[in-house]
Scaffold this active site. Structure first.
Site, short mmCIF file in Angstrom:
data_model
loop_
_atom_site.label_atom_id
_atom_site.label_comp_id
_atom_site.label_asym_id
_atom_site.label_seq_id
_atom_site.Cartn_x
_atom_site.Cartn_y
_atom_site.Cartn_z
CE LYS B 61 -3.94 2.03 2.51
NZ LYS B 61 -4.85 1.89 3.67
CB SER B 136 -8.10 3.67 2.64
OG SER B 136 -7.26 3.08 3.63
CB SER B 160 -8.36 0.90 5.61
OG SER B 160 -9.05 2.13 5.58
#
Lengths: 444, 462
Positions: B61, B136, B160
């Protein structure tokens, strides 16, 4: 009758600790004079993703300062974020303490006997340093994250002399505790003052004493001399304003050294809201009582205790005691010299006088050396040949028998004559020089 | 195993393949690289791709710092930021023979639940390119679902990892707060942020957690011990049919009320039945303060954000604050307000108290003397993936999609999302919450479920 006014002053002292590493990272804290931005890492640069780690040595130093100032050490305390924008603050917040400081409710006694209450002693971190060169501002982050301890008093000062005495006492304390060089010029130690003034009648009449509804904060003044000048100026300015029935307001002022006056930096409307909240990156600080006890027992004799002891134990004047306890090193030198002096019959007063008046350079002179010197003075050796000849002639006259014995070959008779000279000179003759003079006289 | 199918292998499968010399590390990297080149333009899963010749390719990420590799946190503010250091989790992966094949898209600074708040465009759901991935960790979930990496790392502050894993049909593990070092994770809300794996199987998640867990001397809130769940569960010779026999599984009534899509509800209830068939005892539990969790969350999180975003002041990183996206600006303003003098006690301090109550709810439910349960199960998300653009103008509805996940962050407990079926062709995830520090039990339950179903083997057709 003329209205009298009383200044009310509170002080905030910041002191940079001389720990090996910075407050929240592993960088060296010995940044002074180093090439800019060479003592940095992701943590003290505030890079995205970096996290703080508490420097335990700094916490111990903070507790030591708190203990020396008779504070209560909080069993549980918290770091908090103090939010404000400034280019020298790379995270956009300073890790500090607000609601849960490490040390609270202390006190210190000034020379005048006045007790100044300490509100808190808390731990925080220093910012980077800005240099304005022409139209450009440069940032050096070497200082960013250096451990800083803040000591806040209650508004207990009423004159500049006590402010001066307090600041000097703190500086002496930091050096005694060896937690900081406390050098004002280098910025190791910084002073901020909150000042207001009120008509004395208010405080002395039946109406209860309370603080004026404003205070002026003197900030960003990086010299001790200037802050004292600024406080003096402020007291005058505020009294004049009150005389003219002007309303004084909460504001922050700086010092203009050229014009020798304070100037407005920020009014109340522009005051910061620091939006303190607990630093989520750090766990609660728990200080065990046993740890406090062991730190307490590790404290050196504090300067004011030493001063008192010197005066009482050695019977020297308070003034001399003050000079002799000025630094821990000088005090140790003095006591070590006393120890030697005792063995050689040199009195406390002689040692104290010598150090106070002659101010020996203790980094190059040994305590034993000054005792030797004092011993010498006490004997007052007579070295002059003429004087010695005179004494010798007198002794020869008075000891005719000894002279005869010597001439018969009795070497030991010389000692009788030497003894005679010593008696005449009250023991001050230089024996080494006297001997050949006597021999010469006897042979002639 | 044919070389064409390398990318469909799990992490454990890949390690076995390499050991057996079915393929080389270079072939493995090439296979993934080619697949990314082909599919990423459709998915927008990666923001940065790196070609390696060795190591097992992991997708990271883009909110986790990688030395020398651009790390944007999905924000224009950091569009040119190349970190000079590796996050601790990256160091750990590199030590374990993993390579970074790319940095994955995410909502800006992880603020969002759909992936649409990225400054670099939304990630598309591999199951339906018109749908969101969730967020996210949008790019990480899509990359794992579309076989663009052996596994991925995400971050979870309010769901997330779990929510996009659920919406993309992969496994997502949010560890206990303090299990994995956050050093190098660009902070959103420091007291809730966690890093965890997004994987193709529960076994993979356990292995990655063992690698990345444990203190490091950099994150003061990180527990020093490393987890050993993988070793305990998968090498202990546990019998599949006994994995969860007698285990008490709690079902919170608050997680099945209004707002839960009935079809999703059905899938979750079927999954719970499956656990019962395997010998688990199903017990109803109550988490009464759940209804306040969202409100508390949206005070604590923006408060911390308002401080964490302050370093992006326009002096460093080459971008001015006007470049923040609307969601970031919204949260900075909210948080600045809730911390303001005079409001702190009303908002932040009160929210912190609610947080304690939420934590106590879980403690009570898990408390053994009071007949507490071993794990709590329920939905991850009230719905399956929704249409791109559907909720972007309605932040409150968007916030409500986190309703089942945020409590775990407030309480600091671990949570796992595993594929448990489909609703109208879109994946549904089962959430398994556990006691603080007890990832092992939720992984055990997840593994038992995975072993008795085929859902995790389903692949999107793209």
């Amino acid at each position: 009758m003329k209205q009298m006014y009383e200044p009310i002053i509170g002080l905030e002292v910041h002191v940079e600790l001389n720990t090996k590493s910075k407050m929240f990272c592993r960088c060296s804290a010995d940044y002074f004079g180093k090439e800019p931005n060479t003592y940095t890492c992701p943590v003290c640069l505030g890079l995205p993703g970096a996290l703080p780690l508490i420097n335990k040595a700094a916490i111990e130093d903070c507790i030591k300062i708190g203990l020396a100032l008779n504070c209560k050490i909080s069993e549980k305390s918290l770091f908090e974020r103090k939010n404000y924008f400034y280019p020298d603050l790379p995270k956009g917040y300073q890790i500090s303490q607000y609601r849960w400081p490490l040390c609270i409710n202390g006190q210190i006694t000034l020379d005048s006997g006045q007790v100044i209450r300490i509100n808190r002693v808390h731990q925080e971190e220093d910012t980077g340093k800005l240099s304005h060169l022409g139209g450009v501002t440069l940032i050096d982050f070497n200082r960013s994250g250096v451990p800083l301890v803040e000591i806040v008093t209650e508004p207990d000062f009423h004159d500049v002399a006590s402010v001066r005495d307090y600041a000097k006492k703190l500086q002496q304390l930091f050096r005694y505790l060896e937690v900081s060089n406390a050098d004002m010029e280098r910025g190791d130690m910084r002073l901020e003052a909150n000042i207001s003034v009120h008509p004395i009648a208010i405080a002395s009449k039946a109406s209860p004493w309370r603080l004026p509804d404003y205070r002026v904060e003197l900030k960003n003044i990086n010299s001790f001399r200037f802050i004292v000048a600024a406080i003096e100026y402020e007291i005058k300015r505020q009294i004049e304003a009150l005389e003219k029935r002007e309303k004084l307001t909460q504001e922050t002022r700086g010092w203009n050294e050229d014009k020798k006056c304070t100037f407005l930096q920020r009014s109340k409307e522009e005051a910061h809201d620091y939006r303190y909240f607990p630093e989520p990156d750090l766990p609660e600080l728990r200080i065990e009582e046993s740890r406090v006890k062991s730190l307490e027992s590790s404290l050196p004799e504090l300067p004011w205790d030493k001063l008192k002891r010197f005066a009482e134990e050695y019977g020297i004047s308070k003034n001399d005691a003050q000079i002799l306890s000025e630094t821990k090193e000088l005090a140790e030198f003095f006591e070590s010299a006393l120890e030697h002096g005792k063995k050689h019959g040199v009195s406390i007063k002689e040692v104290a006088n010598y150090i106070v008046n002659r101010k020996p350079d203790i980094s190059s002179v040994l305590p034993t050396q000054i005792i030797e010197e004092l011993k010498g003075k006490k004997v007052g050796i007579i070295e002059s040949e003429k004087e010695l000849e005179k004494l010798a002639e007198q002794a020869v006259k008075e000891n005719a028998n000894a002279v005869l014995d010597y001439k018969k070959g009795k070497e030991a008779a010389l000692q009788v004559l030497i003894g005679g000279v010593m008696k005449l000179s009250l023991g001050k003759a230089d024996i080494a020089k006297l001997k050949p003079i006597l021999e010469k006289l006897l042979k002639s | 195993m044919g070389k064409n199918n390398i990318t469909s292998l799990t992490l454990i499968g890949t390690i076995k393949g390499l050991k057996q010399k079915d393929f080389s590390e270079e072939e493995l990297n090439n296979a993934y690289f080619e697949r990314i080149a082909k599919l990423n333009p459709k998915l927008n899963s990666f923001l940065e791709i790196k070609k390696n010749s060795c190591g097992i390719p992991a997708a990271i990420k883009d909110i986790i710092c990688t030395q020398g590799i651009k790390t944007t946190a999905g924000s224009r503010i950091l569009s040119n930021f190349i970190p000079p250091y590796n996050a601790i989790v990256i160091q750990r992966l590199l030590e374990n023979g993993i390579s970074v094949i790319g940095k994955t898209n995410c909502d800006e600074f992880a603020m969002g639940g759909s992936g649409e708040n990225s400054s670099f465009g939304p990630t598309k759901n591999p199951w339906d390119l018109n749908k969101v991935t969730g967020g996210s960790s949008s790019g990480s979930a899509a990359a794992v679902a579309a076989d663009l990496c052996a596994f991925a790392l995400g971050s979870d502050t309010g769901g997330s990892i779990r929510q996009p894993a659920s919406l993309c049909g992969v496994v997502g593990l949010k560890p206990t707060y303090g299990r994995v070092s956050r050093y190098g994770l660009i902070a959103m809300a420091s007291s809730l942020d966690t890093i965890g794996p997004v994987t193709k199987s529960v076994e993979d998640a356990a292995l990655v957690l063992d690698w990345i867990s444990g203190g490091d001397g950099y994150d003061s809130n990180c527990h020093p011990e490393r987890s050993e769940g993988y070793k305990h569960i998968f090498f202990a010779g546990a019998q599949n049919d006994k994995l969860i026999k007698g285990l008490k599984v709690g079902v919170p009534k608050e997680y099945f009320g209004e707002g839960l899509n009935p079809k999703v509800k059905q899938v979750i209830e079927d999954a719970i039945k499956k656990l019962e068939e395997q010998g688990a005892e199903i017990v109803e539990v109550s988490l009464p303060n759940s209804k306040y969790a969202l409100a508390a969350y949206y005070i604590i999180v923006p408060s911390e954000i308002s401080a964490n975003m302050a370093r992006f002041d326009g002096i460093r990183y080459g971008s001015a604050r006007v470049d923040f996206g609307p969601e970031v600006k919204r949260r900075i303003m909210l948080g600045t307000y809730t911390l303001s003098s005079g409001y702190y006690e009303e908002y932040y301090a009160k929210a912190a108290k609610v947080r304690t109550l939420v934590k106590q709810d879980f403690n009570k439910a898990f408390d053994p003397p009071a007949g507490g349960v071993d794990v709590i199960v329920g939905p991850v998300s009230p719905t399956t993936a929704w249409n791109l653009g559907e909720k972007v103008d309605d932040p409150l509805t968007m916030y409500l999609s986190d309703i089942y996940t945020i409590s775990a962050n407030l309480a600091g407990i671990p949570g796992l999302s595993i594929p448990c079926g489909f609703s109208e062709g879109l994946p549904v995830g089962l959430q398994i919450l556990g006691k603080q520090w007890d990832e092992e039990t939720i992984l055990r339950v997840g593994y038992a479920y995975e072993q008795s179903t085929e859902w995790h083997k389903e692949k999107p057709k793209i």
